[in-house]
Design a protein around this motif. Structure first.
Motif, mmCIF file in Angstrom:
data_model
loop_
_atom_site.group_PDB
_atom_site.id
_atom_site.type_symbol
_atom_site.label_atom_id
_atom_site.label_comp_id
_atom_site.label_asym_id
_atom_site.label_seq_id
_atom_site.Cartn_x
_atom_site.Cartn_y
_atom_site.Cartn_z
ATOM 1 N N ALA A 125 -8.131 -8.228 -1.036
ATOM 2 C CA ALA A 125 -7.510 -6.905 -1.111
ATOM 3 C C ALA A 125 -7.625 -6.211 0.248
ATOM 4 O O ALA A 125 -8.177 -6.756 1.205
ATOM 5 N N GLY A 126 -7.119 -4.984 0.332
ATOM 6 C CA GLY A 126 -7.042 -4.293 1.605
ATOM 7 C C GLY A 126 -8.393 -4.034 2.248
ATOM 8 O O GLY A 126 -9.380 -3.729 1.589
ATOM 9 N N GLU A 127 -8.427 -4.167 3.564
ATOM 10 C CA GLU A 127 -9.568 -3.798 4.417
ATOM 11 C C GLU A 127 -10.840 -4.585 4.113
ATOM 12 O O GLU A 127 -11.945 -4.101 4.325
ATOM 13 N N VAL A 128 -10.684 -5.800 3.636
ATOM 14 C CA VAL A 128 -11.818 -6.713 3.478
ATOM 15 C C VAL A 128 -12.180 -7.287 4.845
ATOM 16 O O VAL A 128 -11.308 -7.555 5.675
ATOM 17 N N ALA A 154 -4.497 -9.163 2.565
ATOM 18 C CA ALA A 154 -3.830 -7.865 2.480
ATOM 19 C C ALA A 154 -3.989 -7.065 3.767
ATOM 20 O O ALA A 154 -4.645 -7.484 4.728
ATOM 21 N N CYS A 200 -7.133 -6.331 6.709
ATOM 22 C CA CYS A 200 -8.264 -7.255 6.603
ATOM 23 C C CYS A 200 -8.615 -7.804 7.986
ATOM 24 O O CYS A 200 -7.764 -7.923 8.866
ATOM 25 N N ASP A 239 0.864 -1.176 0.000
ATOM 26 C CA ASP A 239 0.000 0.000 0.000
ATOM 27 C C ASP A 239 0.902 1.228 0.000
ATOM 28 O O ASP A 239 1.703 1.417 0.922
ATOM 29 N N HIS A 253 -12.654 -7.596 -3.751
ATOM 30 C CA HIS A 253 -12.276 -6.191 -3.904
ATOM 31 C C HIS A 253 -12.060 -5.528 -2.542
ATOM 32 O O HIS A 253 -12.685 -5.895 -1.552
ATOM 33 N N GLN A 254 -11.197 -4.517 -2.517
ATOM 34 C CA GLN A 254 -10.917 -3.811 -1.270
ATOM 35 C C GLN A 254 -12.185 -3.211 -0.667
ATOM 36 O O GLN A 254 -13.112 -2.832 -1.373
ATOM 37 N N PHE A 255 -12.226 -3.196 0.657
ATOM 38 C CA PHE A 255 -13.313 -2.659 1.480
ATOM 39 C C PHE A 255 -14.587 -3.509 1.446
ATOM 40 O O PHE A 255 -15.585 -3.141 2.063
ATOM 41 N N ASN A 291 -17.192 -7.886 -5.810
ATOM 42 C CA ASN A 291 -17.035 -6.435 -5.720
ATOM 43 C C ASN A 291 -18.227 -5.767 -5.041
ATOM 44 O O ASN A 291 -18.354 -4.551 -5.049
ATOM 45 N N THR A 339 -3.839 -6.432 10.722
ATOM 46 C CA THR A 339 -4.538 -7.429 9.914
ATOM 47 C C THR A 339 -4.774 -8.617 10.830
ATOM 48 O O THR A 339 -3.884 -8.995 11.591
#
Length: 259
Positions: A135-138, A117, A120, A68, A153-155, A171, A102
């Motif tokens: 991906a990030g912050e899942v 990532a 998460c 990141d 997908h992130q978030f 997504n 994480t």
């Protein structure tokens, strides 16, 4: 624990009965709990917190710095719960200033070549099949089962007790208790087999099915469906969990098959 062919930083805190195989690298600021087994060629970097009775297979990399560009070297963690298995070549990046860590919960199975990532949050009793990519912050809820090759997908948020078909591209948020498949990702009914295995009663399963009939099969929009559910169905733990998830969905929930 002592393994002459491994590098273990003198400041690492490792329980006395941890098994460490050859060619492992363990950095400073690492904590590993009792009964954990670390396979050969595993790299455990600064900020790792690994629980009790975990199994980490060869080639895994835990607590590498995030992929990141916003990361500026801040202190952060990668946390693995108790009784969790990370198979070959799994990668778990540590957190950023966004959340600070994480985390993967207890009793999880993360199969080969999965990636988790930065920032998460993976719950307890989760199964991630081979090559799943977060991906990030899942956020992944307890008891979710994610099929192999799935990309999230992130978030994105995945609710508890969800089953996702292998090879999916996720997504949109996946609400609790459902099966998700097809392209684009869509509602495919509730995860009734998984719910029965975990002790849900027939009445609970019928109520969950009825809630999702309103949301996905009634031709109402989501807001109208929520109004009808609250007006016509008695409050239960499952009903309220679904409604809270849908209302708080940051990306919006996945669509029904016919939408």
């Amino acid at each position: 624990m002592k393994q002459p062919l491994a590098y273990i930083h003198p400041e690492a805190k490792i329980a006395s009965n941890v098994v460490i195989e050859p060619f492992v690298t363990i950095d400073k600021n690492v904590v590993i709990g009792e009964g954990t087994h670390i396979g050969s060629n595993v790299t455990i970097m600064e900020g790792a917190r690994i629980g009790k009775n975990c199994k980490i297979f060869p080639g895994a990399v835990i607590s590498a710095v995030p992929q990141d560009l916003k990361f500026k070297g801040e202190d952060s963690l990668a946390i693995i719960g108790d009784n969790t298995t990370l198979r070959e070549c799994v990668t778990v990046n540590r957190g950023t200033a966004s959340k600070g860590s994480t985390s993967i919960g207890d009793n999880c199975l993360v199969m080969a070549y999965c990636h988790v990532a930065h920032d998460c949050v993976v719950g307890n009793n989760v199964i991630m099949s081979n090559v799943t990519q977060l991906a990030g912050e899942v956020v992944v809820g307890d008891w979710a089962v994610i099929g192999g090759g799935t990309m999230i997908h992130q978030f994105t948020h995945v609710g508890p007790h969800v089953m996702i078909q292998g090879g999916s591209k996720v997504n949109k948020d996946i609400p609790p208790f459902v099966k998700a498949a097809r392209e684009p990702i869509s509602y495919c009914g509730i995860n009734s087999v998984g719910l029965r295995r975990r002790g849900f009663t027939n009445e609970q399963i019928r109520d969950i099915q009825e809630i999702y009939r309103y949301i996905y099969l009634s031709r109402m929009n989501t807001s109208m469906a929520i109004e009808h559910i609250e007006a016509e169905m008695p409050a239960t733990k499952e009903r309220d969990e679904i409604l809270l998830f849908v209302r708080n969905s940051p990306r919006g929930i996945m669509k029904g098959y016919f939408e």
